[in-house]
Design an enzyme around this catalytic site. Sequence first.
Site, PDB file in Angstrom:
ATOM      1  N   LYS A  83      52.812  40.259   3.947  1.00 40.34           N
ATOM      2  CA  LYS A  83      51.920  41.259   4.537  1.00 40.34           C
ATOM      3  C   LYS A  83      52.323  41.529   5.984  1.00 40.34           C
ATOM      4  O   LYS A  83      52.678  40.608   6.729  1.00 40.34           O
ATOM      5  CB  LYS A  83      50.477  40.762   4.451  1.00 40.34           C
ATOM      6  CG  LYS A  83      49.421  41.788   4.864  1.00 40.34           C
ATOM      7  CD  LYS A  83      48.027  41.213   4.670  1.00 40.34           C
ATOM      8  CE  LYS A  83      46.932  42.170   5.095  1.00 40.34           C
ATOM      9  NZ  LYS A  83      45.578  41.582   4.918  1.00 40.34           N
ATOM     10  N   SER A 160      42.400  44.082   2.427  1.00 37.75           N
ATOM     11  CA  SER A 160      43.413  44.790   3.179  1.00 37.75           C
ATOM     12  C   SER A 160      44.844  44.481   2.742  1.00 37.75           C
ATOM     13  O   SER A 160      45.786  45.132   3.171  1.00 37.75           O
ATOM     14  CB  SER A 160      43.270  44.461   4.675  1.00 37.75           C
ATOM     15  OG  SER A 160      43.467  43.055   4.898  1.00 37.75           O
ATOM     16  N   SER A 184      40.307  39.881   1.464  1.00 43.13           N
ATOM     17  CA  SER A 184      41.497  40.726   1.490  1.00 43.13           C
ATOM     18  C   SER A 184      42.654  40.287   0.623  1.00 43.13           C
ATOM     19  O   SER A 184      43.612  41.039   0.445  1.00 43.13           O
ATOM     20  CB  SER A 184      41.978  40.912   2.930  1.00 43.13           C
ATOM     21  OG  SER A 184      41.098  41.741   3.640  1.00 43.13           O
TER      22      SER A 184
END
Length: 484
Positions: A83, A160, A184
């Site tokens: 990420k 996210s 997330s």
Amino acid sequence: MTWTVDEQLALTATEAVAAIQQGRIAATDYIATLLARAAALSTLNALTALNMDGALDAARRIDALSTAERTRLPLAGLPVVIKDNINTVGLQTSAATPALENFVPSTNAPSVQRLIDAGAIVLGKANMHELAFGITSTNLASHAGPVRNPYDPSLIPGGSSGGTAVAVAARIAPAGLGTDTGGSTRIPAALTGTAGFRPSVGNGGAARRYHDTLAVVPISRTRDTVGPMARTVADIALLDGVITGDSTLPAVSLAGLRIGLPAPLWAGLERALESVARGAVKRLAAAGVVFVEVAMPDLLELNDRISSPVALHEPVDDVPAWLVTNHAPVRTVVDIAARIACPDVRSAYDAIIADVFAGQYDAAMNTWRPQLQQLYDTTFSTQQIDALLFPTTILAAVPIDDINGSSTVTIDGGEALDEMAAFLRNTDPASNAGIPGLSLPAGMTGDGRPVGLELDGPTGSDRRLLAIGIALEQLLGPLAAPTL
């Protein structure tokens, strides 16, 4: 052995490592296949950066090892995506926000370094909701774009950590790392038919399972954690074992397993999603799982008293600390906010700059959070349950809002709900309590949207929770790959 492209794309992380260790597939061939896959599926916007030369160089080094040397590497040649808010050497860590667009850290986050030391290869950086302040991954920054669900590109993939989830679901990579503050890793896993794990955080210190403080663009020191994401729970257990050095898995049988069903987290569900989730519970009960209805009447009320005061006050100190420690090109929250692309994220940063929750923070941390943690402790002990089980989200994936990043949703034609609050409802309490949570696939709605079930366990029960998840997935099975 000659592998077709489809056979390579179908490999789980565990299968890929075994094939590379044994010399049945060359790491360079596998990496080249996945790099081509990433390029072919670039319209999904799963990645913000692709490590083409670096990944191939690393694969060549793996292939040059002897079989014995490869076997000693528990992740030999495994491609992973990271990420874009997790520090990586030689690749951007932009948190998908313009102010950090070209920032490259000088060190890897500890969790990333442990994967690399075990033989993993960083394939690229994964797109995300800007600054991790959202659950849609609808990034409006010009260099990123909205992440698209591979099961229907008009739908959100959750966030996210949406880019990591989409890369895994779309067979761009077999596994990767996301981060989880309120859901997330688990929300995008649920919406893309994959598995996502939030490890124990507890009250920090020895209770925190992963130690990446100041190596991740932060929201909250109390709640943030890195978490692995993959297509199977077994693959998550593989990555978790490497990151923590704890690779043991207890034996778990479905027969006689006691699982709690928390009433507040089974209420108000989308009908199509609830049908899938209830069907999974029936199958598990038929296999011998003992389900216990648990009330937890104050769960959501306690959680609401904690969430915003923690998540919107701690960035006041935590974001500048990361910027200064990592020698980022900007140094203040105001600098970051000035260039935010997404209206929903800009609104959150307005609240951070004004520090509107400062007056509620002490009570959130010293009164309400301990009460929430006690509620979980009491529930696990008095009910003598191994874990809690509930739908990861209260509704399945919804259409992308490419104007605001996040807006409102309705459930079966009901009242309009804030989109972020709706998708966070079931995942947020475990985050605030610091306990581990795991989302795994439960099935698909009639219109083809994935549904996830979440398992929560007591703080420190991570390996047992993963073992329970493996037992569940062996019965429920994986989802069919998206048609792309």
